[in-house]
Design a protein around this motif. Structure first.
Motif, PDB file in Angstrom:
ATOM      1  N   TYR A  23      46.309  -7.429  91.828  1.00 50.34           N
ATOM      2  CA  TYR A  23      45.303  -7.381  90.064  1.00 50.34           C
ATOM      3  C   TYR A  23      43.812  -8.218  90.941  1.00 50.34           C
ATOM      4  O   TYR A  23      42.981  -8.051  89.959  1.00 50.34           O
ATOM      5  CB  TYR A  23      45.665  -8.716  88.984  1.00 50.34           C
ATOM      6  CG  TYR A  23      46.916  -8.857  88.437  1.00 50.34           C
ATOM      7  CD1 TYR A  23      46.961  -8.088  87.457  1.00 50.34           C
ATOM      8  CD2 TYR A  23      48.219  -9.068  88.923  1.00 50.34           C
ATOM      9  CE1 TYR A  23      48.512  -8.078  86.999  1.00 50.34           C
ATOM     10  CE2 TYR A  23      49.633  -8.648  88.818  1.00 50.34           C
ATOM     11  CZ  TYR A  23      50.063  -8.388  87.369  1.00 50.34           C
ATOM     12  OH  TYR A  23      50.747  -7.817  86.578  1.00 50.34           O
ATOM     13  N   ARG A  44      46.774 -11.257  80.930  1.00 47.94           N
ATOM     14  CA  ARG A  44      47.523 -10.383  81.858  1.00 47.94           C
ATOM     15  C   ARG A  44      49.023  -9.517  81.723  1.00 47.94           C
ATOM     16  O   ARG A  44      49.889 -10.350  81.582  1.00 47.94           O
ATOM     17  CB  ARG A  44      46.989 -10.735  83.375  1.00 47.94           C
ATOM     18  CG  ARG A  44      47.932 -10.296  85.109  1.00 47.94           C
ATOM     19  CD  ARG A  44      47.718 -11.008  85.827  1.00 47.94           C
ATOM     20  NE  ARG A  44      46.229 -11.429  86.005  1.00 47.94           N
ATOM     21  CZ  ARG A  44      46.137 -11.566  87.419  1.00 47.94           C
ATOM     22  NH1 ARG A  44      46.285 -12.523  87.455  1.00 47.94           N
ATOM     23  NH2 ARG A  44      44.652 -11.784  87.110  1.00 47.94           N
ATOM     24  N   HIS A  97      33.833 -11.376  87.414  1.00 40.12           N
ATOM     25  CA  HIS A  97      35.677 -10.674  87.588  1.00 40.12           C
ATOM     26  C   HIS A  97      35.669 -10.648  89.250  1.00 40.12           C
ATOM     27  O   HIS A  97      35.398  -9.939  89.596  1.00 40.12           O
ATOM     28  CB  HIS A  97      36.421 -10.211  86.930  1.00 40.12           C
ATOM     29  CG  HIS A  97      36.344 -10.614  84.751  1.00 40.12           C
ATOM     30  ND1 HIS A  97      36.796 -11.935  84.871  1.00 40.12           N
ATOM     31  CD2 HIS A  97      35.425  -9.595  84.448  1.00 40.12           C
ATOM     32  CE1 HIS A  97      36.167 -11.381  83.262  1.00 40.12           C
ATOM     33  NE2 HIS A  97      35.063 -10.468  83.676  1.00 40.12           N
ATOM     34  N   SER A 154      39.505 -10.374  89.723  1.00 43.64           N
ATOM     35  CA  SER A 154      40.794  -9.465  89.000  1.00 43.64           C
ATOM     36  C   SER A 154      40.059  -8.460  88.255  1.00 43.64           C
ATOM     37  O   SER A 154      38.895  -7.954  88.279  1.00 43.64           O
ATOM     38  CB  SER A 154      41.634 -10.600  88.856  1.00 43.64           C
ATOM     39  OG  SER A 154      40.626 -11.347  87.269  1.00 43.64           O
ATOM     40  N   HIS A 155      41.307  -7.640  87.559  1.00 48.17           N
ATOM     41  CA  HIS A 155      40.624  -7.069  86.477  1.00 48.17           C
ATOM     42  C   HIS A 155      40.588  -6.111  86.969  1.00 48.17           C
ATOM     43  O   HIS A 155      39.210  -4.984  87.160  1.00 48.17           O
ATOM     44  CB  HIS A 155      39.142  -7.150  85.221  1.00 48.17           C
ATOM     45  CG  HIS A 155      39.474  -8.266  84.799  1.00 48.17           C
ATOM     46  ND1 HIS A 155      39.419  -8.028  83.496  1.00 48.17           N
ATOM     47  CD2 HIS A 155      39.806  -9.457  84.790  1.00 48.17           C
ATOM     48  CE1 HIS A 155      39.677  -9.642  82.835  1.00 48.17           C
ATOM     49  NE2 HIS A 155      39.984 -10.418  83.522  1.00 48.17           N
ATOM     50  N   ASP A 161      44.268  -6.271  82.364  1.00 48.87           N
ATOM     51  CA  ASP A 161      43.792  -7.680  82.696  1.00 48.87           C
ATOM     52  C   ASP A 161      42.775  -7.340  81.293  1.00 48.87           C
ATOM     53  O   ASP A 161      42.117  -6.277  81.144  1.00 48.87           O
ATOM     54  CB  ASP A 161      43.047  -8.606  83.828  1.00 48.87           C
ATOM     55  CG  ASP A 161      43.927  -8.977  84.668  1.00 48.87           C
ATOM     56  OD1 ASP A 161      44.530  -9.725  85.011  1.00 48.87           O
ATOM     57  OD2 ASP A 161      43.950  -8.022  85.798  1.00 48.87           O
ATOM     58  N   HIS A 181      42.147 -15.346  79.344  1.00 45.31           N
ATOM     59  CA  HIS A 181      42.441 -14.110  80.004  1.00 45.31           C
ATOM     60  C   HIS A 181      43.483 -13.518  80.090  1.00 45.31           C
ATOM     61  O   HIS A 181      44.728 -14.539  80.093  1.00 45.31           O
ATOM     62  CB  HIS A 181      41.988 -14.609  81.662  1.00 45.31           C
ATOM     63  CG  HIS A 181      42.569 -13.530  82.277  1.00 45.31           C
ATOM     64  ND1 HIS A 181      42.226 -13.558  83.878  1.00 45.31           N
ATOM     65  CD2 HIS A 181      42.944 -12.517  82.893  1.00 45.31           C
ATOM     66  CE1 HIS A 181      42.036 -12.218  84.271  1.00 45.31           C
ATOM     67  NE2 HIS A 181      42.741 -11.205  83.743  1.00 45.31           N
TER      68      HIS A 181
END
Length: 358
Positions: free
Chosen positions: A103, A275, A173, A175-176, A181, A273
């Protein structure tokens, strides 16, 4: 032997080095040589030879140090490991959809764009071009919007998802990155708006950090929206402020199973958020560790309440340094360089009608 002044610290050729054994041997041999002959001329020649030997030794030692220093230089960063490269891609890659990597270190092939408007939702900050994701994420968010509408909660605001091909973002971010996400704002007080009006919205913060409890603005509607998202089987976990997790734990729910997916985290006081789990057809997707058993309303949550902090607010115009992900999967290089299309980013002409919740 050489006069003391010949090699003292004021001499232009005086050096302090660790002299190799071979050089010492040569020095000893030279000393014995000019003693045997006993001539002053030979002694001068020997001293010059000694100085030259020391100078060569110093140069060799310096060269060795330089070589060691050169070996320590990090390997060049490939283009597919930088946020600059991924941020410059305007459209998804062609081909089958696939989430690749983790991620916070990966990419997504064959992504789709979430239409800017739909039943029960609207995408905000479209100029950021972060409304892309794996088709499973796009479908999940459209279903989520329909359930929000059917529950009469208002219009959900969809924030950042991912870039057209995922990868590290230039700001925000960590992550994403693999199309799984999405941030959904918690405020539900806004009617459907034009796209320009959705560019400069502000989050409502639902946490009082002095008390580490939710504010008076938190209501049944926010709680129900979180519950709708967490009840979707495609969702792996949802990150929220510890104070929001506590507020959800303190409510009476007929089925508390979804609470396990709510994970306390710093910030996340104005949005949740979402996921998703790794989807089928993505063998290179790195699944996260399974959640612990239980609803998560125990001692772990209490420890978070004592340490949670708000997100760092950046001033307007802040430009961070480009992000580098050194553990980027090599399989992301062809995704970055693949042929693509902008058609996937075009909005649909009209939103689909609401359908019954599944």
């Amino acid at each position: 032997m050489c006069p003391p002044s010949f090699l003292n610290h004021d001499s232009a050729i005086a050096v302090t080095v660790a002299v190799p054994a071979a050089v010492l041997a040569a020095m000893r041999g030279t000393d014995m040589g000019f003693r045997a002959f006993g001539g002053r001329a030979f002694r001068v020649v020997a001293c010059v030879g000694l100085a030259f030997a020391l100078l060569v030794s110093a140069l060799l030692a310096s060269g060795g140090a330089d070589a060691k220093q050169r070996k320590k230089k990090p390997a060049p960063v490939p283009a597919y490991a930088t946020s600059v490269a991924w941020g410059a891609v305007s459209g998804p890659s062609l081909g089958a959809a696939q989430s690749i990597g983790g991620y916070a270190a990966g990419c997504v092939a064959g992504a789709r764009a979430l239409p800017p408007e739909g039943v029960g939702y609207q995408v905000i900050r479209l100029s950021r071009q972060r409304n892309f994701g794996h088709p499973v994420l796009v479908d999940m968010l459209r279903d989520f919007g329909q359930r929000v509408a059917l529950a009469g909660l208002g219009t959900a605001l969809i924030g950042d998802m991912g870039q057209a091909r995922g990868g590290p973002m230039p700001s925000g971010h960590a992550s994403h990155q693999i199309g799984l996400d999405a941030d959904v704002w918690l405020r539900l007080d806004l009617p459907p708006m034009g796209r320009a009006g959705r560019e400069r919205l502000e989050e409502i913060k639902y946490v009082d950090y002095d008390r580490m409890r939710v504010t008076e603005d938190w209501s049944d509607r926010q709680a129900k929206m979180v519950q709708i998202a967490a009840s979707d089987a495609r969702v792996s976990r949802i990150f929220v402020s510890p104070a929001i997790k506590l507020a959800m734990c303190q409510r009476s729910w007929s089925d508390r199973g979804f609470l396990n997916k709510l994970r306390p985290w710093h910030g996340h006081d104005g949005h949740m958020h979402i996921r998703l789990s790794c989807p089928a057809g993505s063998p290179l997707c790195e699944q996260q560790t399974a959640q612990p058993d239980g609803d998560g309303c125990d001692d772990e949550l209490m420890s978070w309440l004592n340490s949670a902090s708000p997100a760092i607010e950046r001033p307007p115009g802040y430009k961070p340094e480009p992000r580098v992900v050194r553990k980027m999967p090599a399989a992301c290089a062809p995704v970055l360089n693949a042929a693509g299309t902008r058609m996937a980013s075009l909005p649909e002409s009209t939103p689909a009608p609401a359908k019954a919740a599944r």
